[in-house]
Design a protein around this motif. Structure first.
Motif, PDB file in Angstrom:
ATOM      1  N   ILE A  92       0.955  -1.097   0.660  1.00 19.20           N
ATOM      2  CA  ILE A  92      -0.417  -0.097  -0.092  1.00 19.20           C
ATOM      3  C   ILE A  92       0.977   1.562  -0.045  1.00 19.20           C
ATOM      4  O   ILE A  92       1.176   1.806  -0.948  1.00 19.20           O
ATOM      5  N   PHE A  93       1.945   1.355   0.898  1.00 17.34           N
ATOM      6  CA  PHE A  93       2.373   2.681   1.032  1.00 17.34           C
ATOM      7  C   PHE A  93       3.208   2.502  -0.695  1.00 17.34           C
ATOM      8  O   PHE A  93       3.652   3.634  -1.133  1.00 17.34           O
ATOM      9  N   THR A 116      -3.997   2.143   5.919  1.00 10.46           N
ATOM     10  CA  THR A 116      -2.731   1.499   6.064  1.00 10.46           C
ATOM     11  C   THR A 116      -2.408   0.781   7.029  1.00 10.46           C
ATOM     12  O   THR A 116      -1.656  -0.054   7.548  1.00 10.46           O
ATOM     13  N   THR A 117      -3.327   1.000   8.671  1.00 11.49           N
ATOM     14  CA  THR A 117      -3.530   0.351   9.188  1.00 11.49           C
ATOM     15  C   THR A 117      -4.166   0.156  10.243  1.00 11.49           C
ATOM     16  O   THR A 117      -3.804  -1.725  10.021  1.00 11.49           O
ATOM     17  N   ASN A 118      -5.414   0.328  10.572  1.00  8.90           N
ATOM     18  CA  ASN A 118      -6.183  -0.069  11.221  1.00  8.90           C
ATOM     19  C   ASN A 118      -7.243  -1.298  10.207  1.00  8.90           C
ATOM     20  O   ASN A 118      -7.077  -2.678  10.549  1.00  8.90           O
ATOM     21  N   ASN A 307      -8.250  -2.947  -0.791  1.00 12.18           N
ATOM     22  CA  ASN A 307      -8.663  -3.089  -2.883  1.00 12.18           C
ATOM     23  C   ASN A 307      -8.968  -1.385  -3.288  1.00 12.18           C
ATOM     24  O   ASN A 307      -8.094  -1.366  -4.288  1.00 12.18           O
ATOM     25  N   GLU A 308      -9.544  -0.262  -3.014  1.00 11.77           N
ATOM     26  CA  GLU A 308     -10.272   1.266  -3.627  1.00 11.77           C
ATOM     27  C   GLU A 308      -8.728   1.459  -3.115  1.00 11.77           C
ATOM     28  O   GLU A 308      -8.705   2.087  -4.517  1.00 11.77           O
ATOM     29  N   VAL A 309      -8.100   1.284  -2.663  1.00 10.63           N
ATOM     30  CA  VAL A 309      -5.879   1.970  -2.769  1.00 10.63           C
ATOM     31  C   VAL A 309      -6.018   1.745  -3.964  1.00 10.63           C
ATOM     32  O   VAL A 309      -4.958   1.427  -4.780  1.00 10.63           O
TER      33      VAL A 309
END
Length: 601
Positions: A92-93, A116-118, A307-309
């Motif tokens: 993600i990052f 990214t976290t929760n 997944n949207e990201v």
């Protein structure tokens, strides 16, 4: 969520090991009630003590094996899940790093942090559960039914009534819980947004005595999230009492009808004890399934957000490089005509002109969703050794124009050339390597002053850092700090003033020694004396580079080789200070608002 689980391919061996361990653990648990039945029917009833000891010892071995399998399965499933979580966060990052500013504006920084976290943590937790239970629950359920049928088929009719009740209860809870879990993640985004704004804007909040207002905002967001969490937990909490009620009534029914079967000689006491245990195992397998149903909806909502990201394609992408030559985007993304156009452009610009040359050709740009363009019809050229200044009223498009050069946004119409090539035909890394950018809002990172300056050039020597600080007029205040260049910068640069932040940002750009310098209103926090000394020092430092300055102060731009006057996103005039004073009404208004008649003369 299935899409995310494709990232588990590096852990196939470990997952297979977990499944094998869980398989043997489940077999052991299914075998124990039968052994217990044998002890009762063959050992206790017949008084065969050696048989009791032998079978009892074997039960201990089976239990010990099950415990070892359970511990090992827990260890390896946790290892797989944490490795998956680490890889997903990294992915993600890395993907977000390629986003343009448009994608950041679309999703929002607070939401990206939450995802990214929760959200990753939610998926990671359900993965641990699934690795342990996705084979244990079905196997125990099916195996328990088979073993129960082997003990007494007619008594199994009790389960035919009980199991559908459990299934219906699980379905109702899942149907009501899934929408609330999705809502919780959105409300968590909102809470993070409010909290982030309050922490970053604490000085403004206190200066305007808005602490109570912000407390109310936070309380409202927090209460909204809490109320939703309570609602969903109430629904989930109803599941366990229902299941225990069904289990207890099932046990009563099994004992009642089982007693009748024993009385009539169709069943033995040991078989009834084993049947009760198998019934409990079947019920517990449904409880395990219900736990998965509790966690999967929330993880599914989180997976959708992740997944949207990951599915979001950056609007600004790099051309493909083959054998060091710039080509068009990946095959299939463009029509043949567009490929030919880019190829022709490359042929025309094989020999690049002097490094640092910037050209705008009829450039227009609109922000997504905006009613009108931020800038329109912009054309000018800036070359090495020249200082080009951009001035205009608030909202005239000065910063927007500057942001198009390093491709923070892509133009809507027209083209921008750097060293004779379209910026879209240069990789973002290569393009930005040519540029030293100083943003409007100076941004510093936690670490030392030297590390912040070295951010512009990783291998910069101490001498280069000191020289950049000298030119940026930062040496004096750095020397006054306790540890000099090793002095720590707090988060967000909160332990230095606005002017000091700007000078360190300028030093960070200078140490890079780029071909193009972009200063986005980077002198606004400096006093006039420091501003003048800095601009004088910059002239000597940037003689071989192209300098483009966005400024509000006339004193900052009046010595520039070329001044571009922007008005409502269009060029109102181009020329030197004297030429514009004589010919451009917009520029005269700006000058007269800042300088006295004597200073203008």
């Amino acid at each position: 969520m299935t899409k995310l689980f494709r990232m588990l391919s590096p852990y196939k061996g470990m997952i297979a090991l977990v499944l094998i361990l869980v398989f043997f653990q489940t077999l052991g648990e299914l075998f124990l009630p039968t052994l217990m039945s044998n002890i009762v029917d063959k050992g206790i009833v017949k008084g065969d003590v050696p048989y009791i000891w032998r079978i009892g010892g074997f039960m201990l071995l089976v239990s010990a094996g099950g415990v070892l399998c359970s511990i090992a399965a827990s260890f390896f499933s946790a290892k797989v899940a944490t490795g998956f979580g680490r890889g997903l966060r990294s992915r993600i990052f890395g993907h977000v790093e390629r986003f343009s500013l448009q994608e950041f504006d679309q999703i929002g920084t607070a939401s990206l942090i939450t995802r990214t976290t929760n959200d990753v943590n939610q998926v990671q937790q359900v993965l641990v559960m699934m690795l342990r239970m996705m084979i244990m629950a079905p196997l125990m359920s099916i195996g328990g039914i088979i073993m129960a049928l082997s003990k007494d088929a007619k008594l199994t009719l009790v389960l035919v009534v009980a199991l559908p009740v459990l299934a219906i209860a699980i379905w109702i809870v899942a149907a009501k819980g899934i929408p609330l879990f999705k809502a919780m993640q959105v409300k968590l985004d909102k809470l993070n947004l409010v909290l982030r704004e309050q922490l970053t804007g604490i000085r403004v909040i206190r200066s305007f005595n808005r602490t109570e207002h912000e407390r109310v905002r936070f309380t409202a967001a927090n209460t909204d999230l809490t109320d939703t969490a309570i609602r969903v937990n109430k629904i989930m909490a109803a599941l366990m009492p229902v299941m225990m009620l069904v289990m207890n009534f099932s046990t009563i029914a099994i004992v009642w009808f089982g007693g009748l079967r024993i009385r009539d000689g169709y069943m033995q006491v040991g078989d009834l004890i084993a049947f009760i245990q198998y019934a409990m195992q079947i019920m517990f397998s449904f409880i395990m399934l219900s736990m998965i149903f509790v966690l999967v909806p929330r993880a599914s909502a989180s997976a959708s957000r992740i997944n949207e990201v990951l599915d979001m394609k950056p609007v600004i992408v790099d051309p493909l490089q083959v054998n060091g030559e710039e080509l068009v985007e990946k095959a299939g993304q463009y029509e043949d005509a567009e490929q030919d156009e880019v190829a022709d452009q490359m042929d025309e610009t094989e020999e690049t002109p002097t490094a640092g040359y910037v050209e705008f050709h009829d450039v227009s740009f609109s922000y997504p969703g905006a009613e009108k363009p931020a800038i329109s019809g912009i054309s000018f050229a800036a070359g090495p050794g020249e200082i080009t200044a951009i001035i205009g009223g608030t909202g005239s498009g000065k910063s927007t124009l500057l942001n198009l050069i390093p491709r923070f946004y892509d133009v809507s119409e027209g083209e921008i050339l750097v060293d004779g090539r379209k910026v879209s035909s240069i990789t973002q890394e290569d393009l930005r390597a040519k540029i030293g950018y100083v943003p409007q809002q100076a941004v510093l990172f936690t670490g030392s002053i030297a590390e912040n300056i070295r951010y512009g050039k990783e291998d910069a020597s101490d001498e280069e850092i000191r020289h950049a600080a000298d030119v940026a007029q930062a040496t004096d205040f750095i020397a006054s700090m306790k540890d000099g260049f090793n002095s720590a910068i707090a988060q967000g640069g909160s332990n230095v003033s606005g002017g000091q932040k700007q000078r360190l940002s300028i030093a960070r750009a200078l140490v890079r020694k780029p071909g193009i310098y972009l200063f986005d209103d980077s002198f606004s926090a400096l006093d006039f004396k420091t501003d003048a000394k800095l601009r004088a020092a910059l002239k000597g430092e940037t003689q071989q580079a192209t300098v483009i300055i966005v400024a509000q102060r006339v004193s900052t731009v009046m010595d520039a080789d070329r001044i571009i006057v922007l008005d409502e996103g269009r060029i109102a005039g181009i020329g030197t200070h004297r030429e514009l004073l004589e010919s451009n009404e917009v520029y005269r208004e700006i000058v007269s608002s800042q300088l006295s008649e004597e200073e203008i003369a």
